[in-house]
Scaffold this active site. Structure first.
Site, PDB file in Angstrom:
ATOM      1  N   HIS A 105       0.817  -1.221   0.000  1.00  0.00           N
ATOM      2  CA  HIS A 105       0.000   0.000   0.000  1.00  0.00           C
ATOM      3  C   HIS A 105       0.852   1.274   0.000  1.00  0.00           C
ATOM      4  O   HIS A 105       0.349   2.361  -0.263  1.00  0.00           O
ATOM      5  CB  HIS A 105      -0.939  -0.003   1.209  1.00  0.00           C
ATOM      6  CG  HIS A 105      -2.204   0.759   0.981  1.00  0.00           C
ATOM      7  ND1 HIS A 105      -2.408   1.579  -0.108  1.00  0.00           N
ATOM      8  CD2 HIS A 105      -3.353   0.827   1.704  1.00  0.00           C
ATOM      9  CE1 HIS A 105      -3.614   2.119  -0.045  1.00  0.00           C
ATOM     10  NE2 HIS A 105      -4.209   1.674   1.052  1.00  0.00           N
ATOM     11  N   ARG A 106       2.140   1.145   0.289  1.00  0.00           N
ATOM     12  CA  ARG A 106       3.022   2.312   0.203  1.00  0.00           C
ATOM     13  C   ARG A 106       3.250   2.725  -1.240  1.00  0.00           C
ATOM     14  O   ARG A 106       3.505   3.905  -1.536  1.00  0.00           O
ATOM     15  CB  ARG A 106       4.378   2.006   0.858  1.00  0.00           C
ATOM     16  CG  ARG A 106       4.319   1.707   2.342  1.00  0.00           C
ATOM     17  CD  ARG A 106       5.670   1.249   2.844  1.00  0.00           C
ATOM     18  NE  ARG A 106       6.109   0.028   2.162  1.00  0.00           N
ATOM     19  CZ  ARG A 106       7.300  -0.535   2.332  1.00  0.00           C
ATOM     20  NH1 ARG A 106       8.169   0.006   3.177  1.00  0.00           N
ATOM     21  NH2 ARG A 106       7.623  -1.643   1.690  1.00  0.00           N
TER      22      ARG A 106
END
Length: 525
Positions: free
Chosen positions: A498-499
């Protein structure tokens, strides 16, 4: 006439903790070309080392359980020497001599470096006018396999240096000249002893043992500002990768030279200082339970591959904020087309599998959404976009899960992808998979379609940013606007970092992938 040929550990890529798990020959055995000699096992796969030529096993230098790395000596074969080799042997390459006025001038040359390539002079340890004793180190060479100090074959005074730091050299090149007093000519036995010392130095250094016994160094001591750091390029590269300042390390090698083991010991010491009673990133340990109190138990050791996989998965799970996007693809027409093509390809012995269509569809989707074909930069401030597409395919073996890589998958057709994926899977299960076949992966596909399940959350194989999980296809009644029709639906599970990737991007990725799989004609575009 026979000669000895050294068999060395080949390039093992990024693999670590490579262990000798089986020795397949014994001293005195006759072996043929490509006959397996030993079996190595790394954290990623097992690998049999074949003999490059016919010969007789003269000496075995490793034992089962030994840890080895690239360039280490495995064994020596006695092979028939060619006439050219015999001629060279009689002339020698360790040195030559000229006599004048009661003195003898010895020319020291580069010895036999085996199959090493790009041998570079990384340090010159003496200068013109320097007195040297027999076996004193003169220069340090570094190849693609190991560092090697070249000893002096005799005592005397160095009269001239015939090369410079960073020079590329090969066997027989002149190194320097030494003037000796009334010293007999260098005999073949002395040359042999010199080469034996060099070979021993290389073997010891590659195995990480200290050549010169010294008191244990406190690796926390920082060298004086401006002092010279004695370390080869490979050690400097290792220090950069670990983020270690070489000025903070006291070398345990000859003349204070820093070895790879010194860097590792320094890193371990720093980790030990910060490690508390908690595990890893401050996570409380799982309590130990004596299960034998409740009934009979059996303790089975995990294979090296499973142990390594556990560490890698744990590291990825702790470092990557995972999110999983679930979707379905209608592969009804694809399956009809695949079965029809397999009838036509049966004469060629080629079978198109669902995996080959998955790879082709993933390649198309990665081109459309290149942020999935990327890795986060270690500084966390940048994204590394890859201009190549190498696809990893998870393969189940008796020893655990391995992930061979199909390189340049974007340049291959369905038939070639089917052949290559099947061959990689076969090699993995037969423990014949080359170690370099598991390097460079951009995106991984983990398929459980042949087993079952409706969905799962695969763990991202960092530093990749996404992984596709595929479950078993089932026939479902799908409403087409007027009626329910039986359609073959394939469950997709896309886990992502998700980064690097947002949820909307992941939804677009699986939608595009479903579109590719629903109509094979899209793959032609």
């Amino acid at each position: 006439m026979s000669k000895l040929k050294e068999i060395l550990v080949p390039d093992v890529g990024e693999a670590t903790d490579v262990e000798v798990i089986e020795i397949l020959v014994a001293v005195g055995d006759r072996v043929g070309t490509d006959e397996s000699l030993v079996v190595l096992e790394s954290e990623k796969a097992s690998m049999e080392i074949p003999s490059p030529t016919d010969g007789e096993v003269e000496r075995i230098q490793v034992q089962e359980g030994d840890k080895v790395e690239e360039g280490d000596l495995i064994l020596e074969l006695s092979v028939q020497a060619s006439p050219n080799n015999q001629a060279q042997s009689s002339g020698g390459v360790a040195g030559g001599s000229k006599e004048s006025a009661g003195h003898q001038l010895e020319t020291v040359r580069v010895p036999d470096v085996g199959e090493a390539k790009d041998v570079t002079v990384i340090e010159i340890l003496v200068g013109a006018g320097s007195p040297v004793e027999a076996d004193d180190s003169l220069i340090v060479l570094e190849s693609d396999k190991a560092s090697m100090e070249i000893p002096s074959p005799c005592a005397g005074i160095v009269t001239s240096i015939l090369l410079s730091v960073d020079d590329q050299v090969e066997e027989g090149d002149d190194i320097l000249t030494i003037e000796t007093e009334s010293v007999p000519r260098l005999t073949d036995s002395v040359r042999s002893k010199s080469q034996s010392v060099q070979s021993k130095s290389q073997s010891v250094r590659s195995k990480g043992q200290v050549v010169e016994k010294r008191p244990a160094a406190d690796t926390s001591v920082i060298a004086p500002q401006g002092s010279k750091v004695h370390a080869g390029p490979a050690v400097r590269k290792q220090a950069r990768e670990y983020g270690v300042d070489l000025m903070a390390i006291v070398g345990s090698g000859t003349k204070g030279r820093i070895l790879k083991e010194d860097v590792k010991a320094h890193v371990k010491q720093q980790l030990d200082r910060t490690r508390s009673g908690e595990d890893g990133a401050g996570i409380p340990k799982v309590p130990q339970v004596d299960f034998a109190k409740f009934g009979a138990i059996e303790i089975l050791p995990l294979s090296r591959i499973r142990r390594a996989s556990a560490k890698n998965l744990h590291r990825s799970w702790l470092n990557v904020p995972h999110v999983t996007q679930f979707d379905e693809a209608d592969i009804t027409e694809l399956e009809e087309y695949r079965k029809q093509q397999n009838l036509e390809l049966s004469e060629k012995g080629v079978k198109l599998t669902p995996l080959s269509f998955l790879i082709k569809s993933v390649v198309s989707t990665l081109k459309e959404y290149p942020q999935f074909n990327a890795s986060l930069h270690p500084d966390g401030e940048q994204m590394i976009l890859k201009k190549y597409i190498h696809i990893g395919i998870a393969v189940e073996t008796e020893e655990g899960l391995v992930v061979p890589v199909i390189r340049d998958a974007d340049c291959k057709g369905l038939e070639q992808l089917a052949i290559e994926s099947a061959e990689l899977a076969r090699q993995a299960r037969d423990k014949k998979l080359p170690l370099d076949a598991m390097q460079g992966c951009c995106f991984t596909i983990s398929s459980l379609g042949g087993i079952g399940g409706t969905a799962f959350t695969p763990i991202v194989n960092a530093p990749e940013v996404a992984i596709l999980g595929v479950s078993r296809a089932t026939v479902k009644p799908i409403f087409d606007g007027e009626n329910f029709q039986p359609r073959t639906m394939l469950p997709l599970s896309l886990s992502y970092d998700h980064r690097a990737i947002d949820g909307a991007e992941a939804a677009r990725f699986t939608s595009h992938l479903s579109k590719m799989l629903s109509d094979v004609r899209h793959m032609l575009l």
